[in-house]
Design a protein around this motif. Structure first.
Motif, PDB file in Angstrom:
ATOM      1  N   GLU A 181       1.178  -1.223  -0.062  1.00 37.26           N
ATOM      2  CA  GLU A 181      -0.575  -0.182   0.810  1.00 37.26           C
ATOM      3  C   GLU A 181       0.779   0.883  -0.150  1.00 37.26           C
ATOM      4  N   TYR A 182       1.395   1.135   0.558  1.00 34.49           N
ATOM      5  CA  TYR A 182       2.839   2.512   0.550  1.00 34.49           C
ATOM      6  C   TYR A 182       3.347   2.852  -0.508  1.00 34.49           C
ATOM      7  N   ASN A 183       4.138   1.169  -1.632  1.00 31.11           N
ATOM      8  CA  ASN A 183       4.420   1.783  -2.855  1.00 31.11           C
ATOM      9  C   ASN A 183       2.918   1.824  -3.502  1.00 31.11           C
TER      10      ASN A 183
ATOM     11  N   ASN B 194       4.290  19.602  15.759  1.00 33.06           N
ATOM     12  CA  ASN B 194       4.448  18.045  15.786  1.00 33.06           C
ATOM     13  C   ASN B 194       5.548  17.704  15.441  1.00 33.06           C
ATOM     14  N   CYS B 195       6.446  17.970  14.700  1.00 34.46           N
ATOM     15  CA  CYS B 195       7.143  16.876  13.458  1.00 34.46           C
ATOM     16  C   CYS B 195       8.839  17.546  13.766  1.00 34.46           C
ATOM     17  N   GLN B 196       8.922  19.172  14.690  1.00 33.97           N
ATOM     18  CA  GLN B 196      10.134  19.817  14.349  1.00 33.97           C
ATOM     19  C   GLN B 196      11.047  19.307  15.733  1.00 33.97           C
ATOM     20  N   HIS B 197      10.656  19.003  16.582  1.00 36.79           N
ATOM     21  CA  HIS B 197      11.354  18.149  18.297  1.00 36.79           C
ATOM     22  C   HIS B 197      11.949  17.230  17.329  1.00 36.79           C
ATOM     23  N   CYS B 198      11.685  16.308  16.673  1.00 34.09           N
ATOM     24  CA  CYS B 198      12.492  15.121  16.008  1.00 34.09           C
ATOM     25  C   CYS B 198      12.785  15.530  14.556  1.00 34.09           C
ATOM     26  N   HIS B 199      12.161  15.823  13.770  1.00 31.29           N
ATOM     27  CA  HIS B 199      12.664  17.059  12.403  1.00 31.29           C
ATOM     28  C   HIS B 199      14.129  17.485  12.041  1.00 31.29           C
ATOM     29  N   GLY B 200      13.291  18.653  13.451  1.00 32.39           N
ATOM     30  CA  GLY B 200      14.463  19.917  13.639  1.00 32.39           C
ATOM     31  C   GLY B 200      14.109  20.592  12.902  1.00 32.39           C
TER      32      GLY B 200
ATOM     33  N   VAL C 184      16.663   9.433  12.686  1.00 27.04           N
ATOM     34  CA  VAL C 184      15.472  10.643  11.693  1.00 27.04           C
ATOM     35  C   VAL C 184      15.830  11.476  10.456  1.00 27.04           C
ATOM     36  N   PRO C 185      15.236  11.225   9.521  1.00 22.83           N
ATOM     37  CA  PRO C 185      16.525  10.947   7.953  1.00 22.83           C
ATOM     38  C   PRO C 185      16.340  12.825   7.832  1.00 22.83           C
ATOM     39  N   ASN C 186      17.016  13.164   7.124  1.00 19.48           N
ATOM     40  CA  ASN C 186      17.294  14.879   6.347  1.00 19.48           C
ATOM     41  C   ASN C 186      16.333  14.533   5.181  1.00 19.48           C
ATOM     42  N   TYR C 187      15.031  15.635   4.937  1.00 13.15           N
ATOM     43  CA  TYR C 187      13.857  15.189   3.534  1.00 13.15           C
ATOM     44  C   TYR C 187      14.828  15.572   2.807  1.00 13.15           C
ATOM     45  N   THR C 188      15.985  15.943   2.912  1.00 12.01           N
ATOM     46  CA  THR C 188      16.424  16.107   1.491  1.00 12.01           C
ATOM     47  C   THR C 188      16.695  14.381   0.965  1.00 12.01           C
ATOM     48  N   ASP C 189      17.342  14.004   1.322  1.00  8.35           N
ATOM     49  CA  ASP C 189      17.146  12.687   1.459  1.00  8.35           C
ATOM     50  C   ASP C 189      16.446  11.386   1.063  1.00  8.35           C
ATOM     51  N   ARG C 190      15.738  12.332   0.752  1.00  7.71           N
ATOM     52  CA  ARG C 190      13.946  11.974   0.792  1.00  7.71           C
ATOM     53  C   ARG C 190      13.170  11.854  -0.675  1.00  7.71           C
ATOM     54  N   ALA C 191      13.647  12.868  -1.349  1.00  2.00           N
ATOM     55  CA  ALA C 191      13.730  14.178  -2.651  1.00  2.00           C
ATOM     56  C   ALA C 191      12.461  13.069  -3.355  1.00  2.00           C
TER      57      ALA C 191
ATOM     58  N   TYR D  76       1.478   9.062   3.507  1.00  2.00           N
ATOM     59  CA  TYR D  76       1.092   7.812   4.088  1.00  2.00           C
ATOM     60  C   TYR D  76       2.132   7.714   5.608  1.00  2.00           C
ATOM     61  N   SER D  77       2.883   7.913   5.386  1.00  2.00           N
ATOM     62  CA  SER D  77       4.132   7.635   6.582  1.00  2.00           C
ATOM     63  C   SER D  77       4.082   8.706   7.509  1.00  2.00           C
ATOM     64  N   ILE D  78       3.280   9.798   6.596  1.00  2.00           N
ATOM     65  CA  ILE D  78       2.164  10.762   8.524  1.00  2.00           C
ATOM     66  C   ILE D  78       1.534  10.283   8.817  1.00  2.00           C
TER      67      ILE D  78
ATOM     68  N   GLY E 256       2.478   6.522  10.110  1.00  2.00           N
ATOM     69  CA  GLY E 256       3.670   6.339  10.927  1.00  2.00           C
ATOM     70  C   GLY E 256       4.814   5.273   9.634  1.00  2.00           C
ATOM     71  N   LYS E 257       6.044   5.106   9.696  1.00  2.00           N
ATOM     72  CA  LYS E 257       6.983   4.888   9.061  1.00  2.00           C
ATOM     73  C   LYS E 257       8.066   4.553  10.177  1.00  2.00           C
ATOM     74  N   GLY E 258       8.307   2.701  10.249  1.00  2.00           N
ATOM     75  CA  GLY E 258       9.874   2.872  11.289  1.00  2.00           C
ATOM     76  C   GLY E 258       9.059   3.032  12.014  1.00  2.00           C
ATOM     77  N   ALA E 259      10.246   4.058  13.222  1.00  2.00           N
ATOM     78  CA  ALA E 259      10.233   4.464  14.377  1.00  2.00           C
ATOM     79  C   ALA E 259       9.294   6.054  14.696  1.00  2.00           C
ATOM     80  N   MET E 260       8.772   6.230  13.750  1.00  4.85           N
ATOM     81  CA  MET E 260       7.776   7.004  13.420  1.00  4.85           C
ATOM     82  C   MET E 260       6.493   6.884  13.710  1.00  4.85           C
ATOM     83  N   GLY E 261       5.722   6.969  15.130  1.00  3.83           N
ATOM     84  CA  GLY E 261       4.312   6.772  15.005  1.00  3.83           C
ATOM     85  C   GLY E 261       3.518   7.102  13.890  1.00  3.83           C
TER      86      GLY E 261
HETATM   87  C1  HEC Z   1       9.370  11.090  16.861  1.00  2.00           C
HETATM   88  C2  HEC Z   1      10.188  11.484  15.973  1.00  2.00           C
HETATM   89  C3  HEC Z   1       9.362  12.121  14.844  1.00  2.00           C
HETATM   90  C4  HEC Z   1       7.946  12.992  14.578  1.00  2.00           C
HETATM   91  C5  HEC Z   1       7.518  13.469  16.313  1.00  2.00           C
HETATM   92  C6  HEC Z   1       8.011  13.043  13.352  1.00  2.00           C
HETATM   93  N1  HEC Z   1       9.109  11.889  12.374  1.00  2.00           N
HETATM   94 FE1  HEC Z   1       8.877  11.838  10.762  1.00  2.00          FE
HETATM   95  N2  HEC Z   1      10.351  10.543  10.837  1.00  2.00           N
HETATM   96  C7  HEC Z   1      10.905   9.980  12.156  1.00  2.00           C
HETATM   97  C8  HEC Z   1      11.719   8.467  11.796  1.00  2.00           C
HETATM   98  C9  HEC Z   1      12.575   8.259  13.018  1.00  2.00           C
HETATM   99  C10 HEC Z   1      11.500   8.654  10.117  1.00  2.00           C
HETATM  100  C11 HEC Z   1      12.613   7.549   9.114  1.00  2.00           C
HETATM  101  C12 HEC Z   1      11.569   6.931   9.306  1.00  2.00           C
HETATM  102  C13 HEC Z   1      11.599   5.194   8.496  1.00  2.00           C
HETATM  103  O1  HEC Z   1      11.867   6.053   7.442  1.00  2.00           O
HETATM  104  O2  HEC Z   1      11.688   4.553   9.056  1.00  2.00           O
HETATM  105  C14 HEC Z   1      10.554   9.491   9.826  1.00  2.00           C
HETATM  106  C15 HEC Z   1       9.872   9.923   8.275  1.00  2.00           C
HETATM  107  C16 HEC Z   1       9.522  10.677   7.848  1.00  2.00           C
HETATM  108  C17 HEC Z   1       8.922  10.890   6.584  1.00  2.00           C
HETATM  109  C18 HEC Z   1       9.577  10.198   5.489  1.00  2.00           C
HETATM  110  C19 HEC Z   1       8.895   9.221   5.310  1.00  2.00           C
HETATM  111  C20 HEC Z   1       9.584   8.157   4.095  1.00  2.00           C
HETATM  112  O3  HEC Z   1       7.760   7.846   3.635  1.00  2.00           O
HETATM  113  O4  HEC Z   1      10.107   7.758   3.609  1.00  2.00           O
HETATM  114  C21 HEC Z   1       8.057  11.528   6.737  1.00  2.00           C
HETATM  115  C22 HEC Z   1       7.598  12.475   5.308  1.00  2.00           C
HETATM  116  C23 HEC Z   1       8.400  12.855   7.770  1.00  2.00           C
HETATM  117  N3  HEC Z   1       8.757  11.629   9.060  1.00  2.00           N
HETATM  118  C24 HEC Z   1       7.588  14.062   8.053  1.00  2.00           C
HETATM  119  C25 HEC Z   1       6.635  13.689   9.498  1.00  2.00           C
HETATM  120  C26 HEC Z   1       5.794  14.758  10.091  1.00  2.00           C
HETATM  121  C27 HEC Z   1       5.355  15.969   8.426  1.00  2.00           C
HETATM  122  C28 HEC Z   1       5.702  14.822  11.468  1.00  2.00           C
HETATM  123  C29 HEC Z   1       5.095  15.845  12.218  1.00  2.00           C
HETATM  124  C30 HEC Z   1       3.631  15.547  11.666  1.00  2.00           C
HETATM  125  C31 HEC Z   1       6.619  13.944  11.463  1.00  2.00           C
HETATM  126  N4  HEC Z   1       7.613  13.664  11.446  1.00  2.00           N
HETATM  127  C32 HEC Z   1       6.961  13.831  12.936  1.00  2.00           C
HETATM  128  C33 HEC Z   1      10.554  10.221  13.487  1.00  2.00           C
HETATM  129  C34 HEC Z   1       9.496  11.146  13.553  1.00  2.00           C
END
Ligand code: HEC
Length: 256
Positions: free
Chosen positions: A120-122, A152-158, A176-183, A192-194, A197-202
């Protein structure tokens, strides 16, 4: 026998007269004697209230239990009457991935048609951002995106989207990835991931609405391409195409 009927008759007449008299009060605003007050004034059921004690009546079974009920599946929140917004808020048509459902407790889905864990992700890579950027709305969308991202996101993603939020720099969290690496991610995959969730992100579906997620997707694109969402004087997109296969780098010209 007649006597008994008479006595019963008299007693009933007295009871009715008594009730009529006592029902009245001198207060013109009062409804008078209420035989079933709960039916006149039902106790207000409020979300997030502990109903373990109501009007002095204790109910141990309800103590410390959640009073706000989860809305039925596929409930659509009231988002107004704007068609575009209503369409954006319809139940998400994609299942969580089987792997994610297992690790994040999303049970009750049928994965039989969905054998590979990230099928489904693909597929979601095909979904386009329904929230179209125009010269007229881009500023407001980025402003809202920043607000949502900060909360909601900055505390992890910067702050800069480089994956170096305080959760990461403090050493509490990693990966936590750099967004530029996921362009190369499609808009729909980001959604879908937001959402799930994906991996360690809920999953963030309970924290941000679907429109807010699409707003965040635009905001993240800006980290990947600083010219994203900027427009030339003639209303055409000033964004230079990136490696992203997504349509989101092609932004709509404003309606003339
Ligand atoms: C608890 C820390 C945390 C929070 C909070 C968080 N993220 Fe993430 N995010 C991650 C991690 C870790 C990954 C890498 C997941 C992976 O690829 O396994 C990730 C990956 C992503 C990706 C790439 C997904 C993909 O399909 O490769 C996006 C887009 C993203 N986050 C957006 C957001 C947004 C928008 C928010 C806020 C609403 C958010 N994240 C909140 C930790 C977090």
């Amino acid at each position: 026998m007649n006597k008994i009927y008479k006595i019963v008759g008299n007693l009933s007449a007295m009871a009715v007269t008594g009730l009529l008299l006592f029902s009245c009060t001198s207060n013109p605003d009062s409804a008078g004697l209420e035989y079933m007050p709960d039916m006149y004034r039902s106790p207000a059921i409020e979300a997030y209230v502990d109903y373990g004690e109501v009007r002095g009546v204790q109910n141990d079974a309800m103590k410390n239990s959640q009073s706000a009920l989860t809305p039925p599946k596929h409930t659509i929140p009231f988002v107004g009457t704007d068609t575009a917004e209503v369409l954006m808020s319809l139940p998400y048509h994609r299942l969580p991935s089987a792997a994610f459902a297992q690790t994040h407790g999303l049970f009750g889905w049928d994965f039989t048609k969905n054998a590979t864990a990230d099928y489904e992700y693909n597929e979601s890579a095909k979904d386009k951002n329904p929230l179209k950027l125009t010269a007229a709305n881009s500023e407001a969308i980025f402003k809202k995106g920043k607000e949502l991202y900060t909360a909601n996101c900055q505390h992890c993603h910067g702050e800069k989207g480089d994956g170096n939020g305080p959760m990461v720099t403090s050493g509490a969290y990693a990966g936590v990835p750099n967004y530029t690496d996921r362009a190369s991610l499609g808009d729909g995959q980001m959604f879908y991931s937001i959402y799930y969730g994906k991996g360690a992100m809920g999953g963030h579906a309970s924290l941000v609405s679907k429109k807010e997620i699409w707003t965040l997707v635009h905001y993240i694109r800006k980290f990947q391409n600083s010219a994203y969402g900027t427009f030339n004087a003639d209303g055409t997109s000033a964004a230079v195409a990136t490696a992203a296969p997504s349509d989101s780098t092609k932004v709509d010209a404003p309606k003339k």
